[in-house]
Design an enzyme around this catalytic site. Structure first.
Site, PDB file in Angstrom:
ATOM      1  N   HIS A  62      23.322  63.271 -14.084  1.00 17.02           N
ATOM      2  CA  HIS A  62      23.543  64.345 -13.156  1.00 17.02           C
ATOM      3  C   HIS A  62      23.081  64.017 -11.887  1.00 17.02           C
ATOM      4  O   HIS A  62      21.914  64.223 -11.585  1.00 17.02           O
ATOM      5  CB  HIS A  62      22.538  65.474 -14.105  1.00 17.02           C
ATOM      6  CG  HIS A  62      22.716  66.857 -13.389  1.00 17.02           C
ATOM      7  ND1 HIS A  62      22.538  68.062 -14.374  1.00 17.02           N
ATOM      8  CD2 HIS A  62      23.368  67.296 -12.352  1.00 17.02           C
ATOM      9  CE1 HIS A  62      22.808  69.093 -13.672  1.00 17.02           C
ATOM     10  NE2 HIS A  62      23.132  68.653 -12.279  1.00 17.02           N
ATOM     11  N   HIS A  64      24.897  65.095  -7.853  1.00 11.89           N
ATOM     12  CA  HIS A  64      25.707  65.771  -6.988  1.00 11.89           C
ATOM     13  C   HIS A  64      25.905  65.077  -5.476  1.00 11.89           C
ATOM     14  O   HIS A  64      25.030  64.656  -4.934  1.00 11.89           O
ATOM     15  CB  HIS A  64      25.188  67.226  -6.666  1.00 11.89           C
ATOM     16  CG  HIS A  64      25.148  68.081  -7.508  1.00 11.89           C
ATOM     17  ND1 HIS A  64      26.110  68.797  -8.044  1.00 11.89           N
ATOM     18  CD2 HIS A  64      23.912  68.268  -8.425  1.00 11.89           C
ATOM     19  CE1 HIS A  64      25.729  69.533  -9.096  1.00 11.89           C
ATOM     20  NE2 HIS A  64      24.449  69.283  -9.262  1.00 11.89           N
ATOM     21  N   ARG A  66      28.603  65.217  -3.329  1.00  9.89           N
ATOM     22  CA  ARG A  66      28.993  65.982  -2.277  1.00  9.89           C
ATOM     23  C   ARG A  66      30.266  65.587  -1.453  1.00  9.89           C
ATOM     24  O   ARG A  66      30.724  66.134  -0.421  1.00  9.89           O
ATOM     25  CB  ARG A  66      27.963  66.144  -0.964  1.00  9.89           C
ATOM     26  CG  ARG A  66      26.559  66.471  -1.644  1.00  9.89           C
ATOM     27  CD  ARG A  66      26.757  67.973  -2.089  1.00  9.89           C
ATOM     28  NE  ARG A  66      25.245  68.499  -2.414  1.00  9.89           N
ATOM     29  CZ  ARG A  66      24.955  69.287  -3.463  1.00  9.89           C
ATOM     30  NH1 ARG A  66      25.864  69.889  -4.354  1.00  9.89           N
ATOM     31  NH2 ARG A  66      23.756  69.891  -3.647  1.00  9.89           N
ATOM     32  N   ASP A 157      28.804  72.442 -13.866  1.00  8.09           N
ATOM     33  CA  ASP A 157      27.533  72.729 -13.226  1.00  8.09           C
ATOM     34  C   ASP A 157      27.367  73.381 -12.198  1.00  8.09           C
ATOM     35  O   ASP A 157      28.228  72.864 -11.297  1.00  8.09           O
ATOM     36  CB  ASP A 157      26.843  71.379 -13.228  1.00  8.09           C
ATOM     37  CG  ASP A 157      25.686  71.211 -12.605  1.00  8.09           C
ATOM     38  OD1 ASP A 157      24.597  71.953 -13.298  1.00  8.09           O
ATOM     39  OD2 ASP A 157      25.103  70.722 -11.726  1.00  8.09           O
ATOM     40  N   HIS A 237      19.525  69.925 -17.581  1.00  6.45           N
ATOM     41  CA  HIS A 237      18.378  70.483 -16.744  1.00  6.45           C
ATOM     42  C   HIS A 237      17.560  71.677 -17.514  1.00  6.45           C
ATOM     43  O   HIS A 237      17.346  72.768 -16.969  1.00  6.45           O
ATOM     44  CB  HIS A 237      18.526  70.832 -15.449  1.00  6.45           C
ATOM     45  CG  HIS A 237      19.773  71.737 -15.134  1.00  6.45           C
ATOM     46  ND1 HIS A 237      19.973  72.833 -15.686  1.00  6.45           N
ATOM     47  CD2 HIS A 237      20.507  71.426 -13.970  1.00  6.45           C
ATOM     48  CE1 HIS A 237      21.265  73.229 -15.248  1.00  6.45           C
ATOM     49  NE2 HIS A 237      21.336  72.572 -14.240  1.00  6.45           N
ATOM     50  N   ASN A 283      17.978  75.486  -8.852  1.00  8.68           N
ATOM     51  CA  ASN A 283      18.574  76.059 -10.105  1.00  8.68           C
ATOM     52  C   ASN A 283      18.603  75.078 -11.493  1.00  8.68           C
ATOM     53  O   ASN A 283      19.064  74.270 -11.204  1.00  8.68           O
ATOM     54  CB  ASN A 283      20.098  76.584  -9.964  1.00  8.68           C
ATOM     55  CG  ASN A 283      19.669  77.704  -9.030  1.00  8.68           C
ATOM     56  OD1 ASN A 283      18.617  78.390  -8.723  1.00  8.68           O
ATOM     57  ND2 ASN A 283      20.755  77.905  -8.263  1.00  8.68           N
ATOM     58  N   ASP A 310      19.493  65.589 -11.530  1.00  9.71           N
ATOM     59  CA  ASP A 310      20.075  66.624 -10.816  1.00  9.71           C
ATOM     60  C   ASP A 310      19.782  66.683  -9.439  1.00  9.71           C
ATOM     61  O   ASP A 310      19.524  67.668  -8.655  1.00  9.71           O
ATOM     62  CB  ASP A 310      19.468  68.206 -11.265  1.00  9.71           C
ATOM     63  CG  ASP A 310      20.542  69.329 -10.717  1.00  9.71           C
ATOM     64  OD1 ASP A 310      21.393  68.876 -10.198  1.00  9.71           O
ATOM     65  OD2 ASP A 310      20.072  70.353 -11.034  1.00  9.71           O
ATOM     66  N   HIS A 314      20.764  68.346   0.173  1.00  9.93           N
ATOM     67  CA  HIS A 314      21.195  69.277   1.019  1.00  9.93           C
ATOM     68  C   HIS A 314      20.821  68.835   2.566  1.00  9.93           C
ATOM     69  O   HIS A 314      19.747  68.106   2.626  1.00  9.93           O
ATOM     70  CB  HIS A 314      20.935  70.728   0.817  1.00  9.93           C
ATOM     71  CG  HIS A 314      21.339  71.442  -0.326  1.00  9.93           C
ATOM     72  ND1 HIS A 314      22.576  71.809  -0.691  1.00  9.93           N
ATOM     73  CD2 HIS A 314      20.635  71.537  -1.698  1.00  9.93           C
ATOM     74  CE1 HIS A 314      22.608  72.299  -1.929  1.00  9.93           C
ATOM     75  NE2 HIS A 314      21.700  72.158  -2.611  1.00  9.93           N
TER      76      HIS A 314
HETATM   77  O1  DOR Z   1      19.643  73.360  -7.705  1.00 15.12           O
HETATM   78  C1  DOR Z   1      20.958  73.039  -7.894  1.00 15.12           C
HETATM   79  N1  DOR Z   1      21.597  72.655  -7.182  1.00 15.12           N
HETATM   80  N2  DOR Z   1      21.189  73.480  -9.212  1.00 15.12           N
HETATM   81  C2  DOR Z   1      22.407  73.305  -9.651  1.00 15.12           C
HETATM   82  O2  DOR Z   1      22.868  73.810 -10.635  1.00 15.12           O
HETATM   83  C3  DOR Z   1      23.777  72.909  -8.480  1.00 15.12           C
HETATM   84  C4  DOR Z   1      22.859  72.204  -7.622  1.00 15.12           C
HETATM   85  C5  DOR Z   1      23.650  72.004  -6.312  1.00 15.12           C
HETATM   86  O3  DOR Z   1      25.028  71.817  -6.587  1.00 15.12           O
HETATM   87  O4  DOR Z   1      23.174  71.900  -5.257  1.00 15.12           O
END
Ligand code: DOR
Length: 428
Positions: A62, A64, A66, A157, A237, A283, A310, A314
């Protein structure tokens, strides 16, 4: 690495094979060619294993990454390099990029970027595709076409599917295509605009609530739909005691339901929101101690199959906003293995379970054979230095994501890289 590589005198540990010995490992043409004492280097690139442990390659189910769309947060290469630095030989990339990965062309594009990242020394990136078109929760994607293009699973997700009818249809499509659905189970109506757990800390800070029931209710619904559709469902998660019970019960019934937990839900509670502010916004949200303990117990007894980060990077200026307006997400790739290995050292997680939840469990979820430390097996190893002191210092992360509530934690033991063949295709 070159076509021949000799890892010299490392502890080779593959508990499923009963392997636990200090030995050399020679790799040739992307495979383990020999394991033994005093193997001749014969021109191979040599990695001195003194003190290092070599484990079956870890897989993060899991992340991300980007790209496309938000490469100021992370791109495929920085993410794959952070994965390699963090000890992962492969990561499963979520589809909530901009635009989302919801077509065979987008999957092909992700695979092309993944190959470039790999050539630069990154971990393998295995793309998921969206479960519904545009992640809109309205129209299931073409699971068979997405699988043919190379998607390893389907997932919306970040945007849980609101409609049971849509999810049911999507689950049937996934079953026919032979793909697992990776499920973010949080009821969107119960969550509404919630940003923090509905608990003492969140309430005292006046934060809009995201109740635990939102996870348990949606998880129970999704398990019921998956059972009726005959589909494989993986709950992402898991953060609440009630959702752990949903998984436990599904397993008791013999359903093909699996689950993952993140380092933050395993090790932190909503207290971290008071201590670290938006760095702890995620989340599903960080919960209460009873939930944390239940998730931990699930990990120890195997109801939770995998630790997954996860990894949700950012930009620093975005996470610097006030809690309720900062985006949810924790940068996890650089620190996850070290954080969980500290629990092994503390005696709270057996070493064999640690390897299972990072290596074998994720492979099971994906329906892949696990990585193996055996002659003839494809080379995919995670190296660990069990004695190295290490501090979680996001300023030194390989990831562009620098936000973590683990900042400043001092740990003993950390990943020491990965071994994967250089040649493309040798280790898919
Ligand atoms: O905290 C999270 N960030 N939970 C998610 O399900 C998506 C993720 C995100 O893409 O930033």
């Amino acid at each position: 690495m070159s076509a021949r590589l000799l890892l010299r005198a490392a502890r080779l540990y593959d508990p499923a094979l009963g392997l636990d010995r200090v030995a050399d490992l020679l790799a040739e043409d992307g495979h383990v060619a020999a394991i033994g004492r005093g193997l001749p280097a014969g021109g191979a690139e040599v990695v001195e294993g003194g003190g290092l442990w070599a484990l079956p390659g870890f897989i993060d189910l899991h992340v991300h990454l980007r790209e496309p769309g938000e490469t100021h947060k992370e791109d495929m290469t920085t993410g794959a390099l952070a994965a390699a630095r963090g000890g992962f030989t492969a990561v499963v990339a979520m589809a909530n990029t901009r635009p989302p990965v919801d077509s065979p062309a987008a999957v092909a594009d992700a695979l092309a970027r993944a190959r470039q990242a790999r050539a630069l020394g990154g971990a393998r990136v295995w793309p998921t595709a969206a479960l519904t078109r545009g992640l809109m929760g309205e129209t299931p994607t073409d699971a068979a076409a997405l699988r043919a293009a190379g998607a390893v699973a389907l997932s919306d997700d970040g945007r849980p599917v609101r409609s049971a009818a849509v999810l049911f249809a999507a689950l049937k499509g996934a079953r026919q295509a032979g793909l697992c659905v990776l499920d973010h189970a949080e009821d969107p109506d119960l969550c509404a605009d919630g940003v923090a757990h509905d608990g003492p800390v969140g309430r005292s800070l006046g934060l809009p609530p995201r109740p635990a029931a939102a996870e348990a209710a949606q998880a129970a619904r999704d398990v019921a739909l998956a059972a009726a559709a005959g589909a494989r469902l993986h709950l992402q998660h898991v953060s609440t005691a009630a959702a752990v019970e949903v998984v436990r019960e599904a397993r008791r019934r013999g359903l093909p339901v699996t689950a993952e937990a993140t380092p933050h839900h395993l090790l932190l509670t909503e207290e971290a929101v008071a201590a670290f502010g938006a760095a702890a916004r995620v989340n599903p949200p960080l919960r209460e101690e009873g939930d944390r303990q239940a998730v931990w117990q699930g990990l120890v007894d195997g109801v939770i199959d995998a630790v997954a980060t996860d990894h949700a990077p950012h930009a620093p200026e975005e996470k610097a906003a006030p809690f309720a307006s900062a985006p949810p997400g924790i940068s996890g790739l650089d620190s996850a293995v070290a954080l969980l290995f500290a629990e092994v050292r503390a005696g709270r997680l057996p070493l064999a379970a640690f390897v299972d939840r990072f290596a074998y469990g994720p492979a099971r979820v994906l329906g892949r054979p696990p990585e193996r430390i055996a002659e003839g097996a494809p080379l995919a190893l995670t190296l660990l230095d069990p004695e190295a002191p290490w501090e979680v210092d996001p300023d030194r992360f390989a990831s562009r994501g620098r936000s973590t509530p683990f900042r400043g934690r001092r740990l003993t033991g950390r990943p020491a890289g990965i071994l994967l063949p250089k040649e493309e295709g040798a280790c898919p």
